[in-house]
Design an enzyme around this catalytic site. Sequence first.
Site, PDB file in Angstrom:
ATOM      1  N   GLY A  63       0.822  -1.201   0.000  1.00 23.95           N
ATOM      2  CA  GLY A  63       0.000   0.000   0.000  1.00 23.95           C
ATOM      3  C   GLY A  63       0.855   1.250   0.000  1.00 23.95           C
ATOM      4  N   CYS A  90       5.196  -6.225   1.729  1.00 22.46           N
ATOM      5  CA  CYS A  90       5.592  -4.812   1.719  1.00 22.46           C
ATOM      6  C   CYS A  90       4.918  -4.061   2.862  1.00 22.46           C
ATOM      7  CB  CYS A  90       5.303  -4.203   0.350  1.00 22.46           C
ATOM      8  SG  CYS A  90       6.191  -2.649   0.056  1.00 22.46           S
ATOM      9  N   TYR A  91       3.952  -3.188   2.582  1.00 20.64           N
ATOM     10  CA  TYR A  91       3.241  -2.508   3.657  1.00 20.64           C
ATOM     11  C   TYR A  91       2.615  -3.523   4.605  1.00 20.64           C
ATOM     12  CZ  TYR A  91      -0.001   0.648   6.065  1.00 20.64           C
ATOM     13  OH  TYR A  91      -0.673   1.358   7.031  1.00 20.64           O
ATOM     14  N   HIS A 182       7.757  -7.588  -3.491  1.00 19.34           N
ATOM     15  CA  HIS A 182       6.467  -7.967  -4.088  1.00 19.34           C
ATOM     16  C   HIS A 182       6.611  -9.276  -4.867  1.00 19.34           C
ATOM     17  CE1 HIS A 182       4.041  -4.343  -3.241  1.00 19.34           C
ATOM     18  NE2 HIS A 182       5.211  -3.725  -3.251  1.00 19.34           N
ATOM     19  N   GLU A 184       4.246 -10.970  -6.124  1.00 21.28           N
ATOM     20  CA  GLU A 184       3.162 -11.109  -7.088  1.00 21.28           C
ATOM     21  C   GLU A 184       3.497 -10.554  -8.467  1.00 21.28           C
ATOM     22  OE1 GLU A 184       2.098  -7.279  -4.750  1.00 21.28           O
ATOM     23  OE2 GLU A 184       3.316  -9.085  -4.523  1.00 21.28           O
ATOM     24  N   SER A 235     -22.919  -8.350 -26.839  1.00 27.28           N
ATOM     25  CA  SER A 235     -22.082  -7.451 -27.633  1.00 27.28           C
ATOM     26  C   SER A 235     -21.286  -8.198 -28.692  1.00 27.28           C
ATOM     27  CB  SER A 235     -21.113  -6.709 -26.715  1.00 27.28           C
ATOM     28  OG  SER A 235     -20.143  -7.607 -26.183  1.00 27.28           O
ATOM     29  N   GLY A 236     -21.157  -9.512 -28.526  1.00 24.24           N
ATOM     30  CA  GLY A 236     -20.302 -10.289 -29.406  1.00 24.24           C
ATOM     31  C   GLY A 236     -18.931 -10.514 -28.821  1.00 24.24           C
ATOM     32  N   VAL A 238     -16.250 -11.680 -25.616  1.00 22.89           N
ATOM     33  CA  VAL A 238     -16.117 -12.928 -24.861  1.00 22.89           C
ATOM     34  C   VAL A 238     -16.973 -12.910 -23.595  1.00 22.89           C
ATOM     35  CG1 VAL A 238     -14.509 -14.406 -23.597  1.00 22.89           C
ATOM     36  CG2 VAL A 238     -13.827 -13.400 -25.782  1.00 22.89           C
ATOM     37  N   ASP A 239     -16.968 -11.799 -22.857  1.00 26.64           N
ATOM     38  CA  ASP A 239     -17.663 -11.756 -21.569  1.00 26.64           C
ATOM     39  C   ASP A 239     -19.170 -11.973 -21.716  1.00 26.64           C
ATOM     40  OD1 ASP A 239     -15.147 -11.115 -20.644  1.00 26.64           O
ATOM     41  OD2 ASP A 239     -15.562  -8.976 -20.478  1.00 26.64           O
ATOM     42  N   SER A 240     -19.793 -11.204 -22.598  1.00 25.56           N
ATOM     43  CA  SER A 240     -21.245 -11.350 -22.757  1.00 25.56           C
ATOM     44  C   SER A 240     -21.606 -12.678 -23.405  1.00 25.56           C
ATOM     45  CB  SER A 240     -21.818 -10.193 -23.579  1.00 25.56           C
ATOM     46  OG  SER A 240     -21.313 -10.190 -24.900  1.00 25.56           O
ATOM     47  N   SER A 241     -20.730 -13.180 -24.280  1.00 25.64           N
ATOM     48  CA  SER A 241     -21.008 -14.466 -24.936  1.00 25.64           C
ATOM     49  C   SER A 241     -20.956 -15.617 -23.946  1.00 25.64           C
ATOM     50  CB  SER A 241     -20.003 -14.700 -26.071  1.00 25.64           C
ATOM     51  OG  SER A 241     -20.117 -13.705 -27.067  1.00 25.64           O
ATOM     52  N   LYS A 381     -10.464 -12.174 -16.371  1.00 25.18           N
ATOM     53  CA  LYS A 381     -10.640 -12.365 -17.803  1.00 25.18           C
ATOM     54  C   LYS A 381     -10.143 -13.732 -18.268  1.00 25.18           C
ATOM     55  CE  LYS A 381     -11.718 -10.427 -21.861  1.00 25.18           C
ATOM     56  NZ  LYS A 381     -12.960  -9.703 -22.167  1.00 25.18           N
TER      57      LYS A 381
END
Length: 525
Positions: A63, A90-91, A182, A184, A235-236, A238-241, A381
């Site tokens: 942070g 870290c923080y 870090h 990550e 929408s066509g 990936v997410d909405s499909s 995603k």
Amino acid sequence: MTQNSPTSAHQRLLIIDFGSQVTQLIARRLRELNIYCEIHPYQKVSADSIRAMAPLAVILSGGPASVLDKDSPRAPQELFEMGLPILGICYGQQVMMTQLGGKVEGGHHAEFGRAFVQPAGNHTSDPIFAGWFENGREEVWMSHGDRVTELAPGFEVYGTSENAPFAIIGDPARRFYAVQFHPEVHHTPNGARLLKNFTDLAGFTGDWTMAAYKDEAIRQIRETVGDGKVICGLSGGVDSSVTAVLIHEAIGDQLTCVFVDTGLMRAGEADEVVGMFRDNYNIPLIHADESDLFLGALDGQSDPETKRKIIGRLFIEVFEKHAKSVGGAQFLAQGTLYPDVIESVSFSGGPSVTIKSHHNVGGLPEKMGLKLVEPLRELFKDEVRALGRELGLPASFVGRHPFPGPGLAIRCPGEITREKLEILRQADAVFIDQIRKHGLYDKIWQAFVAILPVRTVGVMGDGRTYDFACALRAVTSVDGMTADYYPFSHEFLSETANRIIGEVRGINRVTYDITSKPPGTIEWE
């Protein structure tokens, strides 16, 4: 997350967020290890909420604050008495030391960037170090001003760097560990292994799989919707499909999708989307061809934000009009992802920042009075793509590059005309074909052509031309937050430019955009 969510049956890890810009990367690394985790801002976490979530372990993020400041962020003090394994980053390390009786000071040499950690003492046999220090030292990424100067009771030093004498510390009896760097970020090459070691000693078995998530999500959708009707803005992308196919598998013809064709899609895209959903999945679909409406409203507009707002407003109006024709819908399905959920609660507790105009179908729930169904809201995603594959969507579709909500409008700087859009579609199709032909598509995060608002003089055959210039754009990225241009060979660029100029009437000059993000953005507008 609720107890009835598709994740409630999984082992869980809690990440307490203190405002680091890379907190999401912790979650992404853990999800890659098949571990379900959630990020919660520190001010929303209490001893009671931790008990309700029942995590197997807790990670304290980095942070921007200093623990030396008055009212600086803290973890609930009861956390350290719950018997849970804890990793401070870290923080998060400095918070642990401050709350457990150690000491943190400022005014020493800060560390920003690459550093090297050496093992200290006889602790390399500790399970937290499996796969570490095999070459004597580890490269890590530091980003800190303050540093720990005195350990809390029970802790010992496990590793040091030039400017962090307590770069790695641990209290194995309580399974408390902390690092100043870090793990990550990809700049710590072996960081994912350290995170895996921590989750192994916490007892995680890696039970977070898309197959299990799919089955549990389908069950939850059925329980939520019952015999009600659902409409989904398709929408066509990936997410909405993936959202549509998942919900259809759960409730069948109770779902109706509305695909708004704005006239700003790529070549053949509208036919591809409609064909896939009607022919392959037999999903009830309203194909709303509203291209004349959108292009008419955009005529003469050149300001990027004005174009976005026009598209967003019309999308909502058109969607609402066609959704009403379904009759009796009680639920609205959206492809909201976990990063959207995280960003809706800022670290400071203030209002969230608008990332883009026309993000998904924002504004529809309030306008239409429908209940939300968001089956992807706990996924990143890459996990959505994995779920799409689990649902049987074609690999070529699931792996498609991101496409912006405003479509080709923001790849056409300046005024939009049908002529320019058609030229852009053809040039973009050639560019993507070239990328696929050379086996580069899956190595690139996003690639497209932008048609520039300028004409240039050229020579073709024995004649003079005065046509548009275009810019090719291809970037590599992990999450779209930062990006770098893809290093095509000169041979590839030459071949592609020759194809575009030879095959696309209206373009006589091709350039390649080598701007990174930042300072640029991925899209041109």
